[in-house]
Design a protein around this motif. Structure first.
Motif, mmCIF file in Angstrom:
data_model
loop_
_atom_site.group_PDB
_atom_site.id
_atom_site.type_symbol
_atom_site.label_atom_id
_atom_site.label_comp_id
_atom_site.label_asym_id
_atom_site.label_seq_id
_atom_site.Cartn_x
_atom_site.Cartn_y
_atom_site.Cartn_z
ATOM 1 N N LEU A 258 0.860 -1.175 0.000
ATOM 2 C CA LEU A 258 0.000 0.000 0.000
ATOM 3 C C LEU A 258 0.896 1.224 0.000
ATOM 4 O O LEU A 258 1.700 1.418 0.920
ATOM 5 C CB LEU A 258 -0.914 0.010 1.225
ATOM 6 C CG LEU A 258 -1.900 1.175 1.317
ATOM 7 C CD1 LEU A 258 -2.826 1.208 0.109
ATOM 8 C CD2 LEU A 258 -2.713 1.085 2.609
ATOM 9 N N GLN A 330 -1.325 -1.405 -4.238
ATOM 10 C CA GLN A 330 -2.385 -0.400 -4.291
ATOM 11 C C GLN A 330 -1.819 0.979 -3.974
ATOM 12 O O GLN A 330 -0.900 1.118 -3.168
ATOM 13 C CB GLN A 330 -3.493 -0.734 -3.295
ATOM 14 C CG GLN A 330 -4.173 -2.069 -3.548
ATOM 15 C CD GLN A 330 -5.296 -2.315 -2.556
ATOM 16 O OE1 GLN A 330 -6.296 -1.591 -2.517
ATOM 17 N NE2 GLN A 330 -5.135 -3.339 -1.725
ATOM 18 N N ARG A 332 -2.819 4.637 -2.518
ATOM 19 C CA ARG A 332 -3.771 5.499 -1.818
ATOM 20 C C ARG A 332 -3.659 6.891 -2.430
ATOM 21 O O ARG A 332 -2.638 7.556 -2.295
ATOM 22 C CB ARG A 332 -3.469 5.539 -0.323
ATOM 23 C CG ARG A 332 -4.483 6.341 0.484
ATOM 24 C CD ARG A 332 -4.088 6.472 1.938
ATOM 25 N NE ARG A 332 -4.146 5.211 2.673
ATOM 26 C CZ ARG A 332 -3.106 4.602 3.214
ATOM 27 N NH1 ARG A 332 -1.896 5.128 3.075
ATOM 28 N NH2 ARG A 332 -3.246 3.475 3.878
ATOM 29 N N ARG A 338 -8.492 4.562 -3.408
ATOM 30 C CA ARG A 338 -7.427 3.626 -3.735
ATOM 31 C C ARG A 338 -7.576 3.171 -5.182
ATOM 32 O O ARG A 338 -8.686 3.069 -5.700
ATOM 33 C CB ARG A 338 -7.458 2.392 -2.817
ATOM 34 C CG ARG A 338 -7.131 2.671 -1.368
ATOM 35 C CD ARG A 338 -6.977 1.366 -0.601
ATOM 36 N NE ARG A 338 -6.757 1.597 0.821
ATOM 37 C CZ ARG A 338 -6.478 0.650 1.710
ATOM 38 N NH1 ARG A 338 -6.384 -0.628 1.291
ATOM 39 N NH2 ARG A 338 -6.297 0.926 2.967
ATOM 40 N N ARG A 339 -6.455 2.911 -5.821
ATOM 41 C CA ARG A 339 -6.470 2.314 -7.152
ATOM 42 C C ARG A 339 -5.304 1.343 -7.258
ATOM 43 O O ARG A 339 -4.330 1.419 -6.495
ATOM 44 C CB ARG A 339 -6.380 3.383 -8.251
ATOM 45 C CG ARG A 339 -5.039 4.106 -8.356
ATOM 46 C CD ARG A 339 -5.023 4.988 -9.592
ATOM 47 N NE ARG A 339 -3.820 5.789 -9.732
ATOM 48 C CZ ARG A 339 -2.703 5.371 -10.336
ATOM 49 N NH1 ARG A 339 -2.639 4.131 -10.835
ATOM 50 N NH2 ARG A 339 -1.640 6.163 -10.435
ATOM 51 N N MET A 340 -5.414 0.442 -8.207
ATOM 52 C CA MET A 340 -4.341 -0.515 -8.429
ATOM 53 C C MET A 340 -3.150 0.199 -9.072
ATOM 54 O O MET A 340 -3.306 0.990 -10.002
ATOM 55 C CB MET A 340 -4.810 -1.639 -9.341
ATOM 56 C CG MET A 340 -5.924 -2.483 -8.747
ATOM 57 S SD MET A 340 -5.415 -3.346 -7.246
ATOM 58 C CE MET A 340 -4.127 -4.394 -7.907
#
Length: 353
Positions: A258, A330, A332, A338-340
């Motif tokens: 993350l 991911q 933030r 959140r996006r890949m």
């Protein structure tokens, strides 16, 4: 790489001359090119022997050999902040450094195209020699081949490096653990955007320069700042940029990651250029930055060590390793969602290293 006395013929015209097929044929012309250009630029006792390989000193007890090789086909050959010569030295040194090794020796192989300007070749070789000397690494052996006009692209360089890995160091892509911190040593995307701007003759308000640099001294500084076991992964995010590098490590380690978008350092010039061109700086190549994944207790000391080093002044902690059986990375976002952060698909910048 033999180095005979070139006195049997007049000196090569390194200012106005061109690469000839004879320079790769194994005869007198090739021997003269090696003696007057390569051996002179890379001068050291190993190379001066003129043998087919270099016999190197034995390592001290407890150290292991590390070997890395890399081919360099960048276009254009010269760009703000570097050229294919210095890049070929930095790239292989960095492959050794992110394994925790101290670079010791380099071998260099040149594929030249008939008609390539000798002045440009000399400039590239001098740049390589300067970069190697600055890094304290000797180019001890090599090879030269010439291909017919139209069957190459000026010059391709392959460098192979030998390094020594001290006892106790064992960084690797499979060692990231949940809870580990993810650090980067500075702004991202500088090299890729510098190549793009030079290739396409794009003019920006601020010049964007490649970050090409040798990272081994920074790595030594990091190991001096904490116990070696706390450094789990070192990686230089070259082709594919930060996004592909983190996905590669996540797959090797079987973890997720993350990352905080707001914490990722990107220079205003690169950010603006990416917005203009529709590119993501996290997919762009870097040639003088490293990704460090470390045990949480060492984060503060390693980040401080990075920022105290000339190559790490804008270092940042950008996220953490987490449990994720899918191995997703991911992002933030600055908006709170959140996006890949996926692998690079395709190649937006061909021939960048």
């Amino acid at each position: 790489m033999s180095t005979p006395d070139p006195a049997y013929r007049r000196p090569i015209d390194l200012k106005h001359g061109r690469v000839d097929l004879a320079f790769g044929a194994g005869g007198q012309a090739m021997a003269q090119l090696i003696a007057e250009l390569f051996a002179r630029a890379f001068a050291n006792d190993y190379l001066a022997r003129g043998d087919d390989a270099a016999v190197l000193p034995a390592l001290t007890a407890g150290e292991r050999l590390v070997l890395a090789t890399d081919a360099h086909v960048v276009s254009p050959l010269f760009f703000p902040g570097g050229d294919i010569g210095s890049l070929s030295v930095h790239g292989t040194i960095n492959d050794l450094a992110v394994m925790g090794a101290r670079p010791l020796y380099l071998a260099a192989s040149f594929i030249l195209e008939e008609g390539f300007a000798l002045a440009e070749l000399a400039r590239i070789v001098d740049s390589m020699a300067t970069a190697a000397r600055a890094a304290g690494v000797a180019v001890v052996t090599g090879d030269t081949k010439v291909v017919e006009r139209g069957k190459g692209d000026g010059i391709f360089i392959t460098t192979t490096g030998v390094g020594a890995l001290p006892a106790g160091r064992d960084p690797g892509g499979a060692r990231a653990q949940p809870g580990d911190a993810i650090l980067v040593s500075g702004t991202l995307g500088d090299h890729g955007m510098a190549i793009m701007a030079q290739r396409e003759a794009l003019a920006f308000e601020s010049e964007i320069r490649s970050d090409s640099a040798a990272l081994h001294d920074l790595v030594e500084t990091l190991y001096a700042a904490t116990d070696a076991s706390a450094i789990h992964v070192l990686r230089d995010p070259t082709r594919g940029g930060l996004a592909s590098t983190l996905n590669e490590i996540a797959a090797q380690s079987g973890v997720g990651m993350l990352v905080d978008e707001a914490s990722i350092p990107v220079s205003p010039a690169v950010q603006s250029a990416c917005e203009l061109l529709g590119l993501d700086p996290l997919n762009l190549a870097n040639e003088g930055k490293l990704v460090l994944i470390c045990a949480p207790h060492a984060t503060a000391s390693l980040l401080a060590a990075m920022r105290a080093h000339p190559l790490g002044g804008e270092a940042a902690c950008i996220g953490e390793v987490c449990i994720d059986p899918q191995g997703f990375v991911q992002l933030r976002t600055c908006l709170g969602g959140r996006r890949m952060l996926d692998w690079l698909a395709g190649e937006p910048l061909p021939r960048i290293c």
